[in-house]
Structures are given as C-alpha cells and as structure tokens.
Design a protein around this motif. Structure first.
Motif, PDB file in Angstrom:
ATOM      1  N   ASP A  18     -46.257  19.492 -20.071  1.00  0.00           N
ATOM      2  CA  ASP A  18     -46.455  19.837 -21.479  1.00  0.00           C
ATOM      3  C   ASP A  18     -46.452  21.356 -21.631  1.00  0.00           C
ATOM      4  O   ASP A  18     -46.197  22.089 -20.672  1.00  0.00           O
ATOM      5  N   ARG A  19     -46.788  21.856 -22.819  1.00  0.00           N
ATOM      6  CA  ARG A  19     -46.671  23.299 -23.064  1.00  0.00           C
ATOM      7  C   ARG A  19     -47.700  24.104 -22.290  1.00  0.00           C
ATOM      8  O   ARG A  19     -47.559  25.321 -22.150  1.00  0.00           O
ATOM      9  N   HIS A  20     -48.763  23.435 -21.781  1.00  0.00           N
ATOM     10  CA  HIS A  20     -49.780  24.129 -20.999  1.00  0.00           C
ATOM     11  C   HIS A  20     -49.489  24.089 -19.504  1.00  0.00           C
ATOM     12  O   HIS A  20     -50.266  24.612 -18.710  1.00  0.00           O
ATOM     13  N   ASN A  28     -48.030  10.796 -25.395  1.00  0.00           N
ATOM     14  CA  ASN A  28     -48.292  11.880 -26.347  1.00  0.00           C
ATOM     15  C   ASN A  28     -47.163  12.904 -26.452  1.00  0.00           C
ATOM     16  O   ASN A  28     -47.238  13.807 -27.289  1.00  0.00           O
ATOM     17  N   THR A  29     -46.169  12.791 -25.622  1.00  0.00           N
ATOM     18  CA  THR A  29     -45.116  13.816 -25.608  1.00  0.00           C
ATOM     19  C   THR A  29     -43.740  13.164 -25.589  1.00  0.00           C
ATOM     20  O   THR A  29     -43.576  12.002 -25.217  1.00  0.00           O
ATOM     21  N   THR A  34     -39.684  13.758 -30.695  1.00  0.00           N
ATOM     22  CA  THR A  34     -39.197  15.127 -30.503  1.00  0.00           C
ATOM     23  C   THR A  34     -37.675  15.181 -30.458  1.00  0.00           C
ATOM     24  O   THR A  34     -37.072  16.172 -30.891  1.00  0.00           O
ATOM     25  N   THR A 237     -41.953  23.281 -35.059  1.00  0.00           N
ATOM     26  CA  THR A 237     -43.007  22.316 -35.399  1.00  0.00           C
ATOM     27  C   THR A 237     -43.220  21.286 -34.293  1.00  0.00           C
ATOM     28  O   THR A 237     -44.291  20.690 -34.201  1.00  0.00           O
ATOM     29  N   THR A 239     -43.388  21.970 -31.153  1.00  0.00           N
ATOM     30  CA  THR A 239     -43.900  22.643 -29.954  1.00  0.00           C
ATOM     31  C   THR A 239     -45.005  21.875 -29.230  1.00  0.00           C
ATOM     32  O   THR A 239     -44.958  21.737 -27.997  1.00  0.00           O
ATOM     33  N   PRO A 240     -46.023  21.343 -29.917  1.00  0.00           N
ATOM     34  CA  PRO A 240     -47.098  20.643 -29.188  1.00  0.00           C
ATOM     35  C   PRO A 240     -46.648  19.375 -28.479  1.00  0.00           C
ATOM     36  O   PRO A 240     -47.342  18.900 -27.576  1.00  0.00           O
ATOM     37  N   LYS A 241     -45.521  18.814 -28.885  1.00  0.00           N
ATOM     38  CA  LYS A 241     -45.110  17.514 -28.363  1.00  0.00           C
ATOM     39  C   LYS A 241     -43.985  17.559 -27.330  1.00  0.00           C
ATOM     40  O   LYS A 241     -43.679  16.545 -26.702  1.00  0.00           O
ATOM     41  N   TYR A 242     -43.362  18.723 -27.167  1.00  0.00           N
ATOM     42  CA  TYR A 242     -42.203  18.788 -26.277  1.00  0.00           C
ATOM     43  C   TYR A 242     -42.589  18.608 -24.809  1.00  0.00           C
ATOM     44  O   TYR A 242     -43.687  18.974 -24.383  1.00  0.00           O
TER      45      TYR A 242
END
Length: 589
Positions: A18-20, A28-29, A34, A237, A239-242
C-alpha cells in the motif's frame, strides 16, 4: 505461525504494497475500484492529448504560418518525441520513482503544458483577431512567441509520453496475478484500457476537431487542459487505495552486470551439460525465481561460480561481487529481454500500416466525395469508424470469440488464443486493410473528375464512405495486435522492467511513423520521373496510391512470415512459485 497464515489470506501474494509500504490488504486496495479510476483517467488524458494533436498540422499552417511540408514534418517530429519520452518515463518508473509517482509528476507536466498553450494561443498567437481559419491565416510571430509555443507543445509531449506507458502497467498492478479471479481481471484490464484510450480520442476527433477547424483554438485547447486537470484530480483521489510495487535497484544495472560478468568469464571452459549455476538470490514477497533455459548460452557464464568469485567473497566478507557473479534469475531476465526484441521488431511494420490511418487515409478521403447535401464531412473524422470498430471488437472478443476459442482448444482446454497468436491475427487483418484501401483507390481513380477540376475535395465522385471497411479493419487489427502486445510484454517482461515493456509498445508506433516517412520518400524518389509525378503526388488523380497500399500489404505479408518464425522460436518465461506461494504451501503442510 497462525498469524502468518492469516496474513497470506488477507494480503496480496504478488508482493504489492500500500502507500505506506506495508503488504497490500486484498479487501481494502486495488481491484476494479482503482482500475476504473485509472481507466477514466486514461480516457480524459487521451481526450486532452488528441485535442491538441488531431489538428496540430492545421494550427501550424493557419496560426504559425508554416507551409504544408514544414508543418507535416514538425508534427512527425513532435509525435515521435512523445513516444521517445515514454522510454524516459519507463526508466524513471522502473529504476527510481515507482509508477504512481511517475504518473503523477508527468501528468502535472502535461497539464502545465496545456495551460501554457491555451494562454499563449488566446493572448499572443491569434493576431489579428479572428485569424486562424483557412480563409484568414495569422500574421508572422516574433521569436519569443514561437519559442513559447514550442515550449508548450513539447512540455505536453513530455508529460503525455512519460505518463502513458506507466499508467497501463500501474492499472495492471491493481490486480493480483497469483489470485485466479484477479488474474483473469488483470488480462481483461488491457482490453478496457485500449478501449478507454480510443473513446477519449473519439471526442477529440469529432467535437474538438470541429471547433478547432472553425478557428476556435482557445476553446479546444482549454477543453483539453480542463480534461487533463480533471484526469489528474481523479487519479489523485485513488491514492489511499492503490497497490504499488516498490522499485529496487536499477534494472539496467542488473542487465549490465550480466553482460559484464559473462564477458569477464568468456575464456573459461564450460560444460553446458553439467552447469553449476549460482542461484541463491534473496527474494522479497511476490518475487519469482526464473528457471534456467538453454538459449543464449554465453550469458550462462555470468552465473558460474569460479575460484576467483569465492576468493572475492572471502575478501568482501559475506557476498559475491555482483559485477563478477550473477544469479540464474538475473541471467534469465536478460534472456527475456533479448527474446522479446525480435517479436517487438516485427510489430514495427504493423505500426507503419497503422500510421496510414492518420496520413494517407486522410489524403485519400479528401480526394473523394465528402459532401452530403450541404454538409461537408472532414476526412480526418472517418477515424471515428476505427474507434467504433475497436469498441465493437473488444466487446466481441471478450464475450464471444475468446470463450469460443477456449472451447475449440483441445491441447489446453478452457484456454483461448495466446497473445502471440492474437498478434499474428492482427498482422493478417492489417494486410486485408491495405488490400481494401488499394481496391478503394482503384475505384476512386475510375470515378475521378475531369482534369479541369482544380478542387481537391471533389477530385472523385466516389463517396468517402467507401473508406469505412479499411478503417474498420484497422480497428479490428488493433484489438488483436496492440491489446495482445500490451498483455504479452507485461506478462513476459522481468518484474523490474514492466513499464519499459509498455514503453516498447509506444516506441514501435514511433518507429512506425519514422519508417513510414522514410518509405514514402524512397517510393517517391524511385517512382518520380520527368514525365511521371510518382505514386503519391499532390494531385492523387495523377498518381497510383493503390500501388503504395499494395506494397505495404506485401511488406506486411513478408513481416508476417518472419513473425511466425520468431513466435515459433520464442520461449515463454518459466518461474518457480513465488515466495508468498511457497510460504502458504509450507503452512498448509
């Protein structure tokens, strides 16, 4: 141990994060949520790009004061530069930035270029007021204004070119190839991606193209800028899910390491029947070891452990020198790239055929009957039939043809055509398109107007709608060739070169433009004499355009034969189970 099992149950198994930077949670992704954002983003970006590109040659002649030859040459250079920039974007993505960051940065450059072009056109270039139409060209511009214009359009080329190969691969990244359901969706994504690209260009070729042809250049360019900005916002928009794949070391460093290591060991004696190859490369989650193949045996030397390698390891403390010894997987990655190149080279001639749709097809259409009562059909708008054909055949292939081929496949039940087979079908349909275009030209010449007619638009009484079959055939061939090419390169390219593989598709189009231009020049030089104006003269009624079409059909047929040989020779990647798959199997045992 139970915690690890639960982790593999809820996380993707292909190594995406994920983005982190944490393992991506499947629920969730990614997936279609997406992917749809990316598809709409692609449609809006394509609309914006072709909102400039579709009538750029007219802008150069009517606003910038260039003649037809100079304008056509500058458009060819600009188009080629777009696809060259795709290689830059792929390099930055695979080596340093990752696909998400690369897409965001280049899209921002794309928007900036469009805004700069819109502002400069409305405020500086349309002088005197009301100029920019066929009857009223604009006055010459200062060096500053000319430089500002070229800075704008090449910033657009940089932004769109660098973004384009990465967005296709980034969309595919949203699906876990290790999951049966998501793996099927990943294959389908490329078809819908190409459909989104064509639907975006449909609006540009019709609505925006019409307004720009009427001299409403600022309106067309601002609409393009607004579309690109909306696409960028939509992209951000999600970004949190990619899902992401973090780039490791530069794939080109790994490539060069193999060549250097193999060259250093060129003189050692090797028993190819009993090779002891180094294959202890540390794996990350989702990575796969590629099994050894027998081709390109010289490169195997890079993975052979010699006494010098052992001594180097002792001196360094714990690891081998990567410029002296490479893993089998690393060697096989280089072999993968080398095996892809012949297939890629065979697609260039197809791109020569494809580029005729935006050049000679338009010239041919302009020399036909384009009027329906008082309404004149722009010759360039006939490409709408290509787009409609792409949409129809993508739907037909996904819903009907692919399941039909799967049922007929006795060797591998429930499996449709391979990517290589589809690309071959694309070449065959392209040959049919050129033959169709040549036949239409023969009948156009039979219905040509008397010599006294000086109007190019009425130089034949044959309706422009006779071009529909050749446009439809080109559209059908794109579905098999370009969609198959995207899927093939994405599946066969090494993990670190996915964006580069997508850039190769764009590079083949670029080279197709250059080869087409070169081929036209050669044909005209050979066919033109003092008494004969050549095959493709200014007045098509005095030429033989059909001969050029038939020449392309013959060259494509020869290319198809070469392609069959290359496809037969090609060896697909064979990998061991991914690290995550192996862990899951161990836990089940």
């Amino acid at each position: 141990m139970d915690q690890k099992v639960r982790q593999f149950e809820v996380c993707t198994q292909d190594g995406s994060v994920d983005r982190h930077g944490n393992p991506a949670i499947r629920a969730n992704t990614g997936k279609w949520l997406t992917a749809i954002l990316i598809l709409v983003n692609q449609g809006l970006a394509t609309l914006a790009f072709f909102g400039v590109g579709v009538n750029l040659v007219l802008f150069l002649t009517r606003v910038m004061g260039q003649d037809n030859a100079e304008a056509a040459n500058n458009v060819s250079k600009w188009t080629g530069t777009v696809y060259i920039f795709s290689l830059l974007g792929a390099f930055l993505s695979d080596s340093y930035w990752g696909r998400y960051k690369t897409c965001a940065i280049f899209q921002a450059s794309f928007v900036a270029g469009l805004v700069m072009l819109s502002l400069s056109t409305g405020a500086l270039l349309l002088e005197p007021s009301g100029c920019g139409v066929e009857e009223s060209p604009c006055k010459p511009h200062s060096t500053f204004k000319t430089v500002l214009f070229y800075l704008s359009v090449y910033l657009i080329a940089l932004g769109y070119g660098g973004y384009q190969p990465n967005i296709a691969t980034f969309g595919a990244d949203q699906f876990d190839a290790e999951d049966s359901v998501e793996g099927h969706s990943k294959i389908a994504f490329f078809s819908y991606f190409y459909l989104a690209l064509n639907l975006g260009s449909l609006f540009s070729n019709t609505v925006l193209g019409y307004f720009e042809d009427q001299g409403e250049w600022p309106l067309g360019f601002w609409a393009s800028a607004g579309s690109a900005f909306a696409g960028l916002v939509l992209f951000l928009t999600g970004t949190p899910k990619y899902r992401h794949f973090t780039p490791r070391e530069s794939p080109w460093s790994r490539f060069c390491q193999v060549l250097v290591a193999a060259t250093r060991k060129a003189k050692i004696d090797v028993d190819h029947e009993d090779l002891n190859l180094y294959d202890s490369e540390t794996q990350r989650t989702g990575d796969k070891k590629i099994l050894h193949t027998k081709g390109f045996r010289f490169l195997d030397r890079a993975a052979i452990v010699t006494p010098d390698d052992e001594a180097e390891k002792v001196e360094s403390g714990s690891k081998y020198d990567s410029w002296r010894l490479c893993s089998v997987t690393q060697v096989e990655e280089v072999k993968c790239v080398l095996r892809l190149l012949p297939i890629w080279l065979c697609t260039i001639l197809y791109s020569v055929v494809f580029t005729q749709m935006a050049s000679l097809f338009v010239v041919q259409g302009a020399a036909m009957k384009t009027n329906i009562k008082n309404f004149r059909i722009p010759a360039s708008s006939m490409s709408s039939f290509d787009i409609l054909s792409v949409a129809f055949f993508i739907f037909a292939y996904r819903r009907f043809l692919d399941p039909l081929f799967a049922r007929l496949n006795k060797t591998e039940p429930n499996k449709g055509l391979t990517e290589l087979q589809r690309m071959g079908i694309g070449l065959v349909i392209a040959i049919m398109a050129m033959i169709s275009a040549g036949i239409v030209e023969i009948y156009r010449l039979k219905n040509k107007q008397p010599e006294s007619s000086t109007s190019v638009s009425s130089s034949s009484s044959l309706s422009i709608f006779w071009q529909v079959p050749q446009y439809m055939l080109i559209g059908a061939s794109e579905v098999f060739m370009y969609v198959g090419q995207l899927e093939f390169f994405n599946s066969q390219a090494p993990t670190g070169l996915k964006s580069f593989a997508s850039a190769l598709c764009m590079a083949s189009i670029s080279l197709g433009n250059y080869v087409s231009s070169l081929l036209v020049s050669i044909v005209m030089k050979i066919s033109t004499t003092d008494d004969v104006p050549g095959w493709i003269p200014e007045n098509l009624n005095k030429g033989h355009l059909e001969r050029f079409y038939f020449l392309l059909a013959g060259l494509t047929a020869a290319d198809f034969v070469v392609y069959l040989i290359c496809a037969k020779w090609y060896k697909y990647i064979k990998s061991e189970a991914s690290f995550s798959e192996s862990m899951t199997e161990e836990e089940e045992v």
